[in-house]
Enzyme design. Structure first.
Site, short mmCIF file in Angstrom:
data_model
loop_
_atom_site.label_atom_id
_atom_site.label_comp_id
_atom_site.label_asym_id
_atom_site.label_seq_id
_atom_site.Cartn_x
_atom_site.Cartn_y
_atom_site.Cartn_z
N TYR A 139 20.10 -31.30 -61.15
CA TYR A 139 19.90 -29.86 -61.24
C TYR A 139 20.27 -29.42 -62.66
O TYR A 139 21.44 -29.31 -63.00
CB TYR A 139 20.77 -29.18 -60.18
CG TYR A 139 20.76 -27.67 -60.12
CD1 TYR A 139 19.90 -26.89 -60.90
CD2 TYR A 139 21.63 -27.01 -59.26
CE1 TYR A 139 19.91 -25.52 -60.82
CE2 TYR A 139 21.65 -25.63 -59.17
CZ TYR A 139 20.80 -24.89 -59.95
OH TYR A 139 20.82 -23.51 -59.87
N LYS A 169 15.50 -30.60 -60.81
CA LYS A 169 15.31 -29.16 -60.62
C LYS A 169 15.56 -28.53 -61.98
O LYS A 169 16.69 -28.46 -62.46
CB LYS A 169 16.27 -28.59 -59.59
CG LYS A 169 16.16 -27.08 -59.39
CD LYS A 169 17.21 -26.59 -58.41
CE LYS A 169 17.10 -25.10 -58.16
NZ LYS A 169 17.48 -24.27 -59.32
#
Length: 310
Positions: A139, A169
């Site tokens: 992330y 992400k």
């Protein structure tokens, strides 16, 4: 380990709290039904929007496991296990995978974080290998984590060290870097676009899946952007993106999209309570003004117009 490329929208849900400030699990079923009704393809649980790092490990796991109970063939659950503690991250990853999470994700640790790609990959490897059969996403959100390391280099180095790596992400406005990630290894990795207000740009660079907080409210507007873009009607896509930018600007004016977003869920009939301290909450006057701005913008009329998608 890339089981499939993500297509469509994944919401980052809020973590509901009761009047005493404890985690409220009771609304998760209706919350999931709300997301599924808008065509959302999954939930990215206990991340930034979910106040994950303000929860205890036990709280996070109960939230994650309750969301996992809402899984279907068309609705994935990605568990965010990121923590400043490697031990906590490994435990959350392991327990989430054992409960049936479709994927695990972690943000770079924001306290005394890694300063180079080698250290970041090493940290991620230890967490990923706590759940070796479950796809792993990094992330990337440097504005929050402070970990601003080349994601292209991350993919190049992580490929041979993290066997269950699925992708990133990507929540950063450095779209040149995102484009590079999308092209690494001939487009092998699942790169999830993370800025709702820049979705049209992400689509232009080749993203097909996206994770965001405003998909909790107006996912059909974003699906309209995707549909217009795919049809080549760029002008219509731009107009819809502009609407989302206006909407996000309203959220930001009221202590940011997390605080105001929780309040807005309540207006939709899903009471998420207040944010954890040190986050503020809306005053009664701010709530009145917030609702008025939303009404003037056309939010409630828009929501009533949304078809209930299967």
């Amino acid at each position: 380990m890339i089981k499939y490329k993500t297509k469509g929208l994944i919401a980052a849900p809020f973590t509901a709290m009761d009047e005493k400030g404890s985690v409220n699990l009771e609304i998760i079923e209706s919350y999931a039904d709300h997301l599924k009704g808008m065509g959302v393809k999954g939930a990215f649980v206990a991340g930034t929007t979910g106040e994950g790092m303000l929860l205890s490990d036990e709280e996070r796991l109960t939230v994650i496991k309750t969301w996992i109970d809402q899984k279907t063939d068309d609705f994935r659950v990605i568990a965010h296990a990121g923590s400043t503690s490697l031990s906590s991250a490994k435990t959350i990853a392991y327990e989430s995978a054992r409960a049936g999470a479709d994927a695990i994700a972690i943000m770079g640790p924001p306290f005394l974080g890694p300063k180079n790609v080698e250290d970041l990959v090493d940290f991620c490897k230890d967490v990923a290998l706590a759940a070796p059969e479950t796809p792993f996403y990094y992330y990337h959100m440097p504005v929050l984590s402070g970990v601003n390391i080349s994601m292209t280099e991350f993919l190049n180095q992580a490929e041979n060290k993290i066997p269950n790596l699925a992708g990133i992400k990507f929540t950063d406005n450095n779209l040149m870097e995102m484009s590079n990630c999308l092209s690494v290894d001939n487009g092998k990795w699942d790169i999830l676009h993370g800025y709702d207000e820049l979705l049209i740009a992400g689509l232009a660079f080749g993203a097909e899946g996206a994770v965001g907080s405003t998909y909790n409210f107006i996912a059909p507007l974003y699906y309209g952007i995707i549909e217009d873009f795919q049809k080549g009607d760029i002008e219509s896509a731009r107009k819809k993106q502009r609407k989302s930018i206006e909407f996000i600007a309203i959220l930001i004016r009221y202590h940011g999209a997390l605080v105001s977003g929780k309040a807005l869920m309540g207006l939709l009939g899903i009471d998420c309570g207040a944010c954890r301290k040190p986050m503020p909450q809306l005053t009664p006057d701010e709530r009145v003004n917030f609702e008025s701005e939303l009404r003037d913008w056309g939010f409630f009329e828009m929501v009533r117009s949304f078809p209930q998608l299967e």
